[in-house]
Every structure is written in C-alpha cells, then in structure tokens.
Design a protein around this motif. Sequence first.
Motif, short mmCIF file in Angstrom:
data_model
loop_
_atom_site.label_atom_id
_atom_site.label_comp_id
_atom_site.label_asym_id
_atom_site.label_seq_id
_atom_site.Cartn_x
_atom_site.Cartn_y
_atom_site.Cartn_z
N LYS A 7 0.83 -1.21 0.00
CA LYS A 7 0.00 0.00 0.00
C LYS A 7 0.86 1.26 0.00
O LYS A 7 0.56 2.24 -0.69
CB LYS A 7 -0.93 -0.01 1.21
N VAL A 8 1.93 1.24 0.77
CA VAL A 8 2.81 2.41 0.83
C VAL A 8 3.47 2.66 -0.53
O VAL A 8 3.69 3.82 -0.93
CB VAL A 8 3.87 2.22 1.95
N GLU A 9 3.74 1.60 -1.28
CA GLU A 9 4.33 1.76 -2.61
C GLU A 9 3.29 2.31 -3.60
O GLU A 9 3.62 3.12 -4.48
CB GLU A 9 4.88 0.42 -3.10
N LEU A 10 2.05 1.87 -3.45
CA LEU A 10 0.98 2.40 -4.29
C LEU A 10 0.79 3.90 -4.04
O LEU A 10 0.59 4.68 -4.99
CB LEU A 10 -0.33 1.66 -4.01
N MET A 11 0.88 4.32 -2.77
CA MET A 11 0.71 5.74 -2.46
C MET A 11 1.86 6.57 -3.01
O MET A 11 1.68 7.73 -3.37
CB MET A 11 0.60 5.93 -0.95
N GLU A 12 3.05 5.98 -3.11
CA GLU A 12 4.17 6.69 -3.74
C GLU A 12 3.88 6.93 -5.22
O GLU A 12 4.20 7.99 -5.77
CB GLU A 12 5.46 5.88 -3.58
N LEU A 13 3.26 5.93 -5.87
CA LEU A 13 2.85 6.10 -7.27
C LEU A 13 1.82 7.21 -7.40
O LEU A 13 1.88 8.03 -8.33
CB LEU A 13 2.26 4.79 -7.81
N VAL A 14 0.87 7.25 -6.48
CA VAL A 14 -0.16 8.29 -6.51
C VAL A 14 0.48 9.66 -6.39
O VAL A 14 0.17 10.59 -7.16
CB VAL A 14 -1.18 8.07 -5.36
N THR A 15 1.40 9.81 -5.45
CA THR A 15 2.06 11.10 -5.23
C THR A 15 2.80 11.56 -6.48
O THR A 15 2.78 12.74 -6.84
CB THR A 15 3.04 11.00 -4.05
N ARG A 16 3.43 10.62 -7.18
CA ARG A 16 4.20 10.99 -8.38
C ARG A 16 3.31 11.40 -9.55
O ARG A 16 3.75 12.13 -10.44
CB ARG A 16 5.09 9.82 -8.80
N HIS A 17 2.05 10.93 -9.55
CA HIS A 17 1.20 11.16 -10.72
C HIS A 17 0.03 12.13 -10.44
O HIS A 17 -0.84 12.27 -11.29
CB HIS A 17 0.65 9.84 -11.24
N ILE A 18 0.02 12.78 -9.29
CA ILE A 18 -1.01 13.78 -9.03
C ILE A 18 -0.72 15.03 -9.86
O ILE A 18 0.40 15.53 -9.91
CB ILE A 18 -1.05 14.15 -7.53
N THR A 19 -1.74 15.52 -10.54
CA THR A 19 -1.60 16.74 -11.34
C THR A 19 -2.51 17.83 -10.75
O THR A 19 -3.33 17.58 -9.87
CB THR A 19 -2.01 16.48 -12.80
N ALA A 20 -2.36 19.04 -11.25
CA ALA A 20 -3.19 20.16 -10.77
C ALA A 20 -4.67 19.89 -11.01
O ALA A 20 -5.52 20.27 -10.21
CB ALA A 20 -2.76 21.45 -11.47
N ALA A 21 -4.97 19.19 -12.13
CA ALA A 21 -6.37 18.90 -12.45
C ALA A 21 -7.00 17.99 -11.40
O ALA A 21 -8.21 18.03 -11.19
CB ALA A 21 -6.47 18.26 -13.83
N ASP A 22 -6.19 17.17 -10.74
CA ASP A 22 -6.72 16.25 -9.74
C ASP A 22 -7.13 16.97 -8.46
O ASP A 22 -7.98 16.49 -7.71
CB ASP A 22 -5.68 15.18 -9.40
N THR A 23 -6.50 18.09 -8.17
CA THR A 23 -6.76 18.80 -6.93
C THR A 23 -7.68 20.00 -7.11
O THR A 23 -8.05 20.64 -6.13
CB THR A 23 -5.44 19.27 -6.30
#
Length: 312
Positions: free
Chosen positions: A196-212
């Motif tokens: 799960k912690v590795e999946l969250m690292e992937l999420v952090t790397r791929h968050i864009t401005a459009a997501d927030t």
Amino acid sequence: MKSNLSYPGGRETLRKVMKKIGFRYASVDGRKFLMERSDVTSARCKFLKEMKALTSSDKTIVYLDETWINQNHTVSKCWVDSTSGKAEGVRVPTGKGGRWIILHAGTKNGFVPEAALIFQAKNVGDYHDQMNAETFEKWFQVQLLPNIPPSSVIVMDNASYHSRKKHKPPTGSNNKATIIEWLEKKGITVPEGLLKVELMELVTRHITAADTNYVIDNTASEHGHRVVRLPPYHCQYNLIELIWAQLKEARLLDEQQSSGVVNVERLQKKIHGALTPTPTMFLTFDRLTLPSSVKLAWLLRPVKPYVPTPKQ
C-alpha cells in the motif's frame, strides 16, 4: 502598573477587579497558551489582499451562503413574573416543525434574481449535513451562473459540498483496490504485489493540478467567473451573513411601526478587521416618550434610552 499604565487604584482593588473579570492567582501552566495557526493567518492575509485588489476593480462580487430556520423556532426559557397567579411567558410549541434550508447569493445591488433555493430538510443533525455536492452544483449551474454579470467574482466558504474534486486522489485511508483503480483510470500500469505504501508513492508521483482542482472552481472558470474562498474560521468576511441580519431587522421594523419605531440598526463590533453583528439592537422612535418595552417576535423586551457621548 501605576507608572507604566497610570493605574490609580490600590493592590486590593486590582485583585477584586481581576477576580471579577474571571482571572485567578495560581501557578502558571506553561503548556497552555492560545496561538492562531500559521496556516489560518496566512490564508486570511492572502484573502484580504486578494479582495482588496478585486474590490478596487469593476468586477461584480457575489457572496453565497446557506442558512436554515425551523418552522416553530422559539426559546425554552424567558423572563416571567413570579408574582403572577397565572402561567406566563413563551408558549412553546410541541415541536420544532419542519426545517427549511435556504441557499442564496447576493451582490452590492441585492439578492441575485431567481437564485433562491429553499427546501425542507430533515430535522436531525447540522443543516450542513442536509446539503450535498449534487444539489449545490446543480443550483450553481442552473440558478446562479445564468443570473450574474459576466466575469464576476464568487466568494464562498470551504464546506465539503462546495469542495468536491472531480478526480480526488486517494489517501492512506483508502483500500488498495481503490488506489489501484484510481491509478489505472489515469492510464498508469500498476505492477502486481505492490504494498500500500508503494501504491501511495505512485499516486504522489502522478497527481496533477487537475486532480486537486474543485469542480465548482472549474465550472465557474469555464463560464468566465472566478471563485475566491474564505479563510478557515472567518465566516464574518462573507457579507451575505450581514444581509441575513438586515432582513431580520427589516421584518422587525415592519412589526414595530405601530410602536413608533422608524429605524432599526444592529450593533456591530470589529473582529479581525471585519464588522460582525451582535445581538444588541438600536431602535429609533418618532416620539419623546419611549415605551417601557417592545414585542420582538414572541418576547417582550425592555427599552432602555441610549444617549451617545458627543464627539469632541
């Protein structure tokens, strides 16, 4: 104190004054102190600077907010004559009646035409829980945006139903299936066996401005408008709060005209630089002899003359 503050009293007088206003002489607990959060201070400064620039422009500023009222709203206690031989005071209804939620917006010219949304809600919980993003976003697109001038500035708070994100990134509280689903929707290949912690690292790397970005902010921008959000815990900067108070004052004036009241004004005080209404009302009468009391809704309230101190 006598030299620094020009205090004329004695030690015992000062002790009585301090005790009367709620202080006591005790050991100091250095772990307890009141401090405003730095992020809230920063948000307030940013908001005030932004609004100062916008108010000096020719843009229309629109304030929106929700409120509620119970059909049988009343109080459970009031002053009664204990010497009277019969029951007196407020006649309390058997129930609160239906709860009505009001959503509206206004500018310096008054309420936005055709923008009122009033509906009956459940009588349980906070009224904010009765709203949802679907209802708010529909009202925003159908009733608000078509009825405000082009390139308006829309001021609102950060209620959850104002702040829905179209592609909200998952957090550590989500399960692995939800995190993987979010990643795959973005076209990201997820290797098998990741923690799960590795999946969250992937999420952090791929968050864009459009997501927030907020859905409401994007909708407003697509129609040529701009959203400005209030800083946390600063509802007094939303001027529609003052409009609600003025409506109550206007109704009060209509009710009191037979008593000679020609003007109603609510006392306001400054909190963080913004004028905030208080429960105290100033009534102006058209006669020299004042009534001993006036009826405000269901209560008889005493009238006390007020003579302001002349300015030098």
